[in-house]
Enzyme design. Structure first.
Site, PDB file in Angstrom:
ATOM      1  N   GLU A 176      23.518 -18.838  24.819  1.00  0.00           N
ATOM      2  CA  GLU A 176      24.810 -19.408  25.021  1.00  0.00           C
ATOM      3  C   GLU A 176      25.820 -18.405  25.468  1.00  0.00           C
ATOM      4  O   GLU A 176      26.794 -18.134  24.522  1.00  0.00           O
ATOM      5  CB  GLU A 176      25.207 -20.428  23.939  1.00  0.00           C
ATOM      6  N   LYS A 213      22.585 -22.891  26.929  1.00  0.00           N
ATOM      7  CA  LYS A 213      23.683 -23.988  26.430  1.00  0.00           C
ATOM      8  C   LYS A 213      25.065 -23.418  27.023  1.00  0.00           C
ATOM      9  O   LYS A 213      25.464 -22.404  26.813  1.00  0.00           O
ATOM     10  CB  LYS A 213      24.077 -23.790  24.885  1.00  0.00           C
TER      11      LYS A 213
END
Length: 295
Positions: A176, A213
């Site tokens: 992420e 993400k």
């Protein structure tokens, strides 16, 4: 690795619920839920209150596998129980929802336009605990504030290096590298980020599988190459501070990208609501996020 869970994450319709607020973000999450800071006097009481909130969400009939593929948990949530069962086991066995663990220990200070992850205290020990608790994968966050090529390269290198270690333990890592939605040069940051990610993916061993993400991109369908890469199990989007309606509207324009929302998922939920009111509000949010995720 659980093949049924892998197939669900890779091919299933739905989105990932982010229930992983950690120490720094927990007071704000509780405040939005209607619990003020004077309601608890220490971290233990605070974390117990947020676990009660998460338990209420997870146990709601609206929170089900028809719409939700997986849920990301904070470590304390993984170590806690719901109706006498560890949270990951409750999610999978009672709900059919895949459990994922947030593993980073927070952000370092701003340098070269980015915030790297703080050094891990004991990643291998944490992986052993995660495996013992039947966790499928992990998630770790760093943040890009500026379109600084040096900083973005360092963030991607850190994410991939740790991701490969996690994969070697038999878990699927979610990388992420968040681009701040308020960044003045957000689109340029996304271009630099995608270029670095594609370079890293091209050098991976064929067996390595991972997820991303990412912030919903400025340019629609900008991450299509990542979604289609054979190394990538799934690409999910964070809400990043957008309201639920704004995040859903932007997400729906990005085909193949699915949600992994936290604040946007719990928006409108409060401790004072009756169960009927709470479940109705959660059901409406889940339906709207699901609809935006299946475009």
């Amino acid at each position: 690795m659980n093949t049924e869970q892998m197939n669900r994450i890779h091919e299933g319709k739905g989105f990932i619920a982010a229930l992983d607020q950690s120490g720094g973000s927990t007071p704000k999450a509780l405040l939005l839920y209607g619990i003020k800071e004077d309601s608890y006097s220490n971290d233990e009481e605070m974390f117990e209150l947020v676990h009660q909130m998460r338990t209420r969400i997870i146990k709601s009939p609206a929170f089900n596998s028809e719409y939700i593929l997986a849920a990301i948990l904070f470590k304390r949530t993984m170590d806690s129980t719901i109706d006498g069962r560890f949270t990951a086991d409750y999610l999978w066995e009672n709900k059919g929802i895949v459990p994922i663990l947030k593993v980073d220990e927070g952000l370092a200070g701003l340098e070269d336009g980015v915030q790297m992850m703080k050094p891990f205290t004991d990643l291998h020990g944490l992986m052993r605990q995660a495996i013992e608790k039947n966790i499928f994968g992990t998630k770790m966050r760093s943040v890009i504030k500026e379109a600084n090529a040096k900083g973005i390269k360092q963030i991607v290198e850190q994410q991939f290096d740790l991701g490969k270690q996690i994969f070697d333990h038999g878990l699927i890592p979610i990388l992420e590298p968040e681009v701040d939605i308020h960044s003045a040069d957000k689109e340029e940051s996304e271009k630099l980020l995608k270029s670095e990610i594609l370079n890293k993916l091209s050098a991976l061993d064929k067996s390595v599988q991972l997820m991303f993400k990412l912030t919903i991109p400025t340019e629609d369908n900008f991450y299509r190459e990542l979604i289609d890469d054979p190394h990538v199990v799934r690409v999910v989007a964070l809400s990043g501070g957008y309201s639920q309606s704004e995040a859903n509207e932007k997400l729906a324009r990005n085909h193949g990208l699915i949600a992994s929302f936290s604040r946007a998922l719990s928006q409108g939920l409060t401790v004072g609501q009756t169960d009927e009111e709470f479940n109705q509000m959660l059901a409406q949010s889940i339906q709207a996020i699901y609809n935006a995720s299946i475009t």
